[in-house]
Scaffold this motif. Structure first.
Motif, mmCIF file in Angstrom:
data_model
loop_
_atom_site.group_PDB
_atom_site.id
_atom_site.type_symbol
_atom_site.label_atom_id
_atom_site.label_comp_id
_atom_site.label_asym_id
_atom_site.label_seq_id
_atom_site.Cartn_x
_atom_site.Cartn_y
_atom_site.Cartn_z
ATOM 1 N N ASP B 289 0.813 -1.215 0.000
ATOM 2 C CA ASP B 289 0.000 0.000 0.000
ATOM 3 C C ASP B 289 0.849 1.269 0.000
ATOM 4 O OD1 ASP B 289 0.898 -0.295 2.533
ATOM 5 O OD2 ASP B 289 -1.066 -0.428 3.497
ATOM 6 N N ARG B 290 2.144 1.108 0.229
ATOM 7 C CA ARG B 290 3.012 2.286 0.149
ATOM 8 C C ARG B 290 3.651 2.425 -1.236
ATOM 9 N NH1 ARG B 290 7.066 1.249 3.413
ATOM 10 N NH2 ARG B 290 7.776 3.396 3.369
ATOM 11 N N ARG B 291 3.205 1.544 -2.150
ATOM 12 C CA ARG B 291 3.673 1.601 -3.542
ATOM 13 C C ARG B 291 5.138 1.234 -3.702
ATOM 14 N NH1 ARG B 291 0.618 5.525 -6.265
ATOM 15 N NH2 ARG B 291 1.803 5.204 -8.178
ATOM 16 N N PHE B 292 5.588 0.259 -2.906
ATOM 17 C CA PHE B 292 6.874 -0.390 -3.118
ATOM 18 C C PHE B 292 6.579 -1.854 -3.417
ATOM 19 C CE2 PHE B 292 7.962 3.283 -0.548
ATOM 20 C CZ PHE B 292 9.134 3.734 -1.145
ATOM 21 N N VAL B 293 7.604 -2.619 -3.839
ATOM 22 C CA VAL B 293 7.375 -4.036 -4.101
ATOM 23 C C VAL B 293 7.061 -4.737 -2.783
ATOM 24 C CG1 VAL B 293 8.383 -6.164 -4.994
ATOM 25 C CG2 VAL B 293 8.927 -3.979 -6.084
ATOM 26 N N ALA B 294 5.959 -5.470 -2.754
ATOM 27 C CA ALA B 294 5.558 -6.180 -1.534
ATOM 28 C C ALA B 294 6.451 -7.410 -1.354
ATOM 29 C CB ALA B 294 4.092 -6.600 -1.626
ATOM 30 N N ILE B 295 7.014 -7.566 -0.163
ATOM 31 C CA ILE B 295 7.872 -8.723 0.109
ATOM 32 C C ILE B 295 7.522 -9.310 1.471
ATOM 33 C CG2 ILE B 295 9.928 -8.141 -1.272
ATOM 34 C CD1 ILE B 295 10.987 -6.822 1.399
ATOM 35 N N ASP B 296 7.941 -10.571 1.690
ATOM 36 C CA ASP B 296 7.782 -11.168 3.017
ATOM 37 C C ASP B 296 9.139 -11.151 3.733
ATOM 38 O OD1 ASP B 296 9.346 -13.173 2.006
ATOM 39 O OD2 ASP B 296 7.785 -14.725 2.053
ATOM 40 N N ALA B 308 13.042 -9.467 -4.124
ATOM 41 C CA ALA B 308 13.320 -8.041 -4.316
ATOM 42 C C ALA B 308 14.106 -7.531 -3.121
ATOM 43 C CB ALA B 308 12.023 -7.254 -4.485
ATOM 44 N N ALA B 309 15.028 -6.609 -3.377
ATOM 45 C CA ALA B 309 15.858 -6.068 -2.294
ATOM 46 C C ALA B 309 16.255 -4.641 -2.610
ATOM 47 C CB ALA B 309 17.111 -6.933 -2.123
ATOM 48 N N GLY B 310 16.515 -3.883 -1.556
ATOM 49 C CA GLY B 310 16.989 -2.508 -1.713
ATOM 50 C C GLY B 310 15.841 -1.520 -1.798
ATOM 51 N N GLU B 311 16.115 -0.406 -2.440
ATOM 52 C CA GLU B 311 15.161 0.711 -2.379
ATOM 53 C C GLU B 311 13.845 0.442 -3.106
ATOM 54 O OE1 GLU B 311 17.479 4.544 -1.683
ATOM 55 O OE2 GLU B 311 16.886 3.242 -0.060
ATOM 56 N N ILE B 312 13.760 -0.595 -3.939
ATOM 57 C CA ILE B 312 12.445 -0.871 -4.537
ATOM 58 C C ILE B 312 11.479 -1.475 -3.517
ATOM 59 C CG2 ILE B 312 13.051 -1.098 -6.983
ATOM 60 C CD1 ILE B 312 12.886 -4.135 -6.536
ATOM 61 N N THR B 313 11.999 -1.872 -2.347
ATOM 62 C CA THR B 313 11.097 -2.407 -1.324
ATOM 63 C C THR B 313 10.815 -1.374 -0.236
ATOM 64 O OG1 THR B 313 12.785 -3.249 0.183
ATOM 65 C CG2 THR B 313 12.189 -4.662 -1.681
ATOM 66 N N GLY B 314 11.443 -0.214 -0.325
ATOM 67 C CA GLY B 314 11.272 0.820 0.698
ATOM 68 C C GLY B 314 12.571 1.597 0.786
ATOM 69 N N VAL B 315 12.470 2.877 1.066
ATOM 70 C CA VAL B 315 13.677 3.693 1.079
ATOM 71 C C VAL B 315 14.328 3.595 2.457
ATOM 72 C CG1 VAL B 315 14.549 6.047 0.940
ATOM 73 C CG2 VAL B 315 12.872 5.222 -0.715
ATOM 74 N N GLY B 316 15.541 3.081 2.503
ATOM 75 C CA GLY B 316 16.170 2.904 3.806
ATOM 76 C C GLY B 316 17.669 3.063 3.777
ATOM 77 N N GLY B 317 18.217 3.474 2.640
ATOM 78 C CA GLY B 317 19.653 3.702 2.582
ATOM 79 C C GLY B 317 20.436 2.445 2.229
ATOM 80 N N ALA B 318 21.729 2.656 2.024
ATOM 81 C CA ALA B 318 22.589 1.589 1.518
ATOM 82 C C ALA B 318 22.757 0.432 2.504
ATOM 83 C CB ALA B 318 23.951 2.172 1.146
ATOM 84 N N ASP B 319 22.788 0.732 3.809
ATOM 85 C CA ASP B 319 22.978 -0.345 4.785
ATOM 86 C C ASP B 319 21.827 -1.334 4.737
ATOM 87 O OD1 ASP B 319 25.443 0.423 6.254
ATOM 88 O OD2 ASP B 319 24.274 2.239 6.615
ATOM 89 N N LEU B 320 20.621 -0.810 4.658
ATOM 90 C CA LEU B 320 19.447 -1.692 4.575
ATOM 91 C C LEU B 320 19.455 -2.454 3.246
ATOM 92 C CD1 LEU B 320 16.825 -2.760 5.741
ATOM 93 C CD2 LEU B 320 15.643 -0.755 4.836
#
Ligand code: FAD
Ligand code: FES
Lengths: 114, 468
Positions: B289-296, B308-320
Motif C-alpha cells: 500500500d506504500r507503492r513499493f514491491v511487496a515482500i515477506d 526483491a531487495a533494496g530501495e524498490i522495497t522501501g527507502v532505507g539507505g545503503a545499509d538496509l
C-alpha cells in the motif's frame, strides 16, 4: 561560470591521470576529461541546455543525471534521443542540439523511443 | 539453475555474493558500465582516484565486494546491460552503449530472479524548476562522484530528508560553495520522531556517528542548515540566478511574509525517492500500500522465484539495501531464512528498518506542499504542461481519473513516461478529487518498455544471443 570540472590539482579525491577527450558540439570543438559523460563535458564547457521541448521548445539540459528523466537527450553521432548523462564521451563524438518542437528544422534520424 | 540479479547497487551486489556463497551460478546485470549503483558511483577505471573514500562511506567494503564477484568463475557480470522488457520468454537485455545503436540482444531465464533496481529522486515542482541550472539532488551527486563536475559555484541544496547532507558535502568537496541546505520538515517534527522509543535505535550507533560527522563537516565547510523552510520559487532569465525561500508550516504550506531571496547559480532539489518499479511489475510482482514491491520476511515477492531487495522495497539507505540483498540472494540460492549465516543480516535489517521508518515520518512530504505552485508552474517537464492547464483539464473532464487527465492534458505522456511527474500528478489529482472527482485506480508505475529501444535493434537478424 556555473558548472565546472573540479580542478584535478585541488581535488581532495586525487583523481588519476587526466587525459583530454575532444568532441564536437554543434560544430565547435570541445574538450573534456576522458571518462566523463557527454553531459559532464557539455556542462564543464559552459553549456547548460542542449534540447528544446516538443511543445514549447523550452531549453533543457541535465536534470536527474541517472537516465530517468530524458531531459538531457541530444543527437549523438546522428542518432537522436540519446541520454547524454548516460554516455561516456569518446574522441570525435558529434553532439548536436535536439529540438523536439515541430517547427524546428533540425534534421535528425528519428528514433523509436516510446 | 542460474540466479539473475538485476541491478548492481548495494542490494544487487550483496545478493550476488550471497548466492555465490551458497555455490550457485549468478548473472549480474546493470545498465551502467561499472558496478556500484547510485551509492557507490565513482570515477571510471580509466581515471581511478587514490582517495575515493572522501566521497563514500564504506568504500573498502565496495572494493572487496566487487573483487569477490569479478573473481568468481560462477559469476557472470554483465555491465552496459539494459533490461528493456520482461515477458514469458524471459528477461530481455540489450548490451552496449546507452540508447544504442547496434546493441547485442540477450535473453535470460526468470526461474530465479533478484530485482534490485533501486530508486530515483522524487522532485516536487516549484515555480522555475524547469530552468537550466536546476538539478535533482541525485543528479548533482552523480555528476560530482562520476564526472568530478560541480553543478555550480554557489549552490543551494533543498527539499527533504537526510540525503541532502551527502549531496551538500560532495558539492563542498567539489570546490562549490554550498550557500545552504534547506529542509522542509520542521525541527520539532524531526526531533520528536527521533526522541520517541530511543531503545529502538540501539544498534544504529553507526548512524548516530554518521550524523555527528556531518555536523562536523558542515561546520568545517560553513554550510548553513535550516529547517522548516522551502524553496518556493526559482528565478532567472536563461538560467538560474536566484531563489525565493520561505518558512513553511508543518504541512509544508508557505507562510506569507517570511520570504527572502538568495543569489545562486545552481539549485539541487530532492524530496525523497521513487522506486524504479517497472521491471518488478513486468515480472508480475504485487506492490504494497506504500507503492513499493511487496515482500515477506524472506524478501520473496508475490511471484514464486522472484525476490526483491533494496530501495524498490522501501527507502532505507545503503545499509538496509545491503542486508536485504544478502537475505534475498541466500534464499534465491535455495537457502532458508533461519539458516545461521543470515542471523546477523536479519538483526541488522530489523535495526535499519526501524531507522528508516523514523526518517519516513520525519521527512514525509507535507500534504499542502502544492500551495507554492503558481498557475504557470510547469508540472510535466516533457510536455510543458502547467499547473493551470492540468487543473483546467481536470475540471472540464470532471477529473474522472488519471487516464483521461493524462490523455487530455498529455501530462505524463512524454519521453520520460511519467517517471518525473507521475506521482505529482497523482497527488494533485487525489487532492482535487475531494472536490468531486474520482480516481480510476490507474497509476503511473506501469511501463512495459523499461528503456527505449531502436527498431533496428529488434530486427530478427540483429545480433541475437539468446542465453539459456
Ligand atoms: C542519483 C542518486 C544518487 C544517490 N547517492 C547517494 C549517496 O551518495 N549516498 C547515499 O547514502 N545514498 C545515495 N542515494 C540513495 C541510494 O539510492 C541508496 O542508498 C542505495 O544506492 C540503494 O541501493 P539499491 O541497491 O537499492 O539501488 P541502486 O544503488 O539505485 O542500484 C540500482 C541499480 O539498478 C540498475 N538498473 C535499474 N534499472 C535497470 C534496468 N532497466 N536495466 C539494467 N539495470 C538497471 C541501475 O543502473 C542501478 O545501478 C542516491 C540515490 C540516487 C537516485
Ligand atoms: S538527465 Fe535525466 S536522463 Fe539524463
Amino acid at each position: 561560470m556555473t558548472a565546472h570540472s573540479v580542478d584535478p590539482e585541488k581535488d581532495p579525491i586525487r583523481p588519476g591521470s587526466t587525459n583530454v577527450v575532444t568532441i564536437v558540439v554543434d560544430g565547435a570543438s570541445v574538450t573534456g576529461v576522458r571518462g566523463q559523460t557527454l553531459a559532464g563535458v557539455l556542462l564543464s564547457a559552459g553549456y547548460v541546455s542542449w534540447r528544446g521541448t516538443s511543445r514549447g521548445d523550452r531549453p533543457r539540459g541535465l536534470f536527474c543525471g541517472i537516465g530517468v528523466c530524458f531531459d538531457c537527450v541530444a543527437v549523438v553521432n546522428g542518432l537522436s534521443d540519446v541520454r547524454v548523462c548516460q554516455r561516456r564521451a569518446d574522441d570525435g563524438d558529434v553532439v548536436t542540439f535536439q529540438s523536439d518542437h515541430p517547427d524546428s528544422s533540425v534534421e535528425e534520424q528519428s528514433s523509436d523511443a516510446p | 539453475m542460474k540466479i539473475v540479479v538485476i541491478g548492481a547497487g548495494p542490494a544487487g551486489l550483496a545478493a550476488a555474493r550471497a548466492a555465490l556463497d551458497a555455490n550457485q551460478r549468478v548473472v549480474l546485470l546493470d545498465a551502467a558500465d561499472d558496478l556500484g549503483g547510485q551509492y557507490w558511483r565513482h570515477l571510471p577505471s580509466s581515471r581511478p582516484s587514490s582517495n575515493e573514500a572522501v566521497l563514500h562511506h564504506q568504500w573498502t567494503n565496495f572494493v572487496e565486494l566487487r573483487a569477490r564477484l569479478e573473481d568468481d568463475p560462477l559469476c557472470e557480470v554483465v555491465t552496459s546491460a539494459h533490461v528493456w522488457a520482461i515477458d514469458r520468454a524471459g528477461i530481455h537485455v540489450l548490451v552496449g552503449p546507452p540508447d544504442g545503436p547496434d546493441r547485442e540482444r540477450r535473453t535470460y531465464p526468470t526461474d530465479a530472479v533478484v530485482v534490485a533496481t533501486g530508486a530515483h529522486d522524487r522532485v516536487l515542482p516549484v515555480p522555475g524548476w524547469e530552468l537550466p541550472g536546476v538539478y535533482s539532488a541525485g543528479g548533482a551527486q552523480a555528476l560530482a562522484k562520476g564526472d568530478r563536475v560541480a553543478v555550480g559555484e554557489r549552490v543551494l541544496v533543498a527539499g527533504s530528508g537526510p540525503f541532502l547532507l551527502p549531496v551538500a558535502l560532495s558539492l563542498a568537496n567539489s570546490t562549490s560553495t554550498v550557500v545552504g541546505v534547506v529542509e522542509a520538515s520542521r525541527a520539532r517534527r524531526v526531533a520528536s520522531s527521533w526522541a520517541a522509543r530511543p531503545w529502538e535505535l540501539v544498534g544504529a550507533r553507526t548512524k548516530v556517528a554518521e550524523a555527528g560527522s556531518y555536523a562536523r563537516e558542515f561546520a568545517r565547510h560553513r554550510i548553513p542548515y535550516v529547517m522548516g523552510r522551502a524553496v518556493t520559487a526559482i528565478h532567472g532569465a536563461e538560467c538560474v540566478e536566484s531563489v525565493t525561500i520561505a518558512a513553511v508550516d508543518s504541512s509544508w504550506a508557505p507562510i506569507v511574509g517570511t520570504e527572502y531571496s538568495l543569489a545562486v547559480d545552481a539549485v539541487c532539489l530532492g524530496h525523497g525517492f521513487t522506486p524504479r518499479l517497472e521491471l518488478a511489475i513486468a515480472l508480475g510482482c504485487q506492490l504494497n500500500d506504500r507503492r513499493f514491491v511487496a515482500i515477506d520476511e524472506g524478501q520473496r515477492t508475490s511471484v514464486v522465484g522472484v525476490y526483491a531487495a533494496g530501495e524498490i522495497t522501501g527507502v532505507g539507505g545503503a545499509d538496509l539495501a545491503l542486508v536485504e540483498g544478502t537475505i534475498a540472494g541466500h534464499l534465491a540460492a535455495g537457502g532458508r531464512l533461519d539458516d545461521e549465516v543470515l542471523g546477523q543480516a536479519r538483526r541488522h535489517r530489523a535495526t535499519w528498518r526501524r531507522f528508516a521508518a523514523r526518517l519516513d515520518v520525519a521527512h514525509a512530504i507535507g500534504e499542502r506542499w502544492s500551495q507554492w505552485l503558481t498557475p504557470e508552474t510547469t508540472i510535466c517537464r516533457c510536455e510543458d504542461v502547467t499547473y493551470q492547464q492540468l487543473r483546467t483539464v481536470a475540471r472540464v473532464t470532471d477529473s474522472s481519473g488519471l487516464r483521461s487527465l493524462k490523455l487530455t492534458s498529455r501530462a505524463g505522456l512524454g519521453i520520460c513516461q511519467g517517471r518525473t511527474c507521475g506521482r505529482t500528478i497523482e497527488s494533485l489529482l487525489g487532492a482535487w478529487s475531494n472536490e468531486g472527482g474520482l480516481i480510476d485506480g490507474v497509476t503511473t508505475d506501469r511501463r512495459p518498455i523499461a528503456v527505449p529501444v531502436r527498431l533496428g535493434e529488434l530486427r530478427v537478424d540483429s545480433r541475437d544471443a539468446a542465453t539459456d
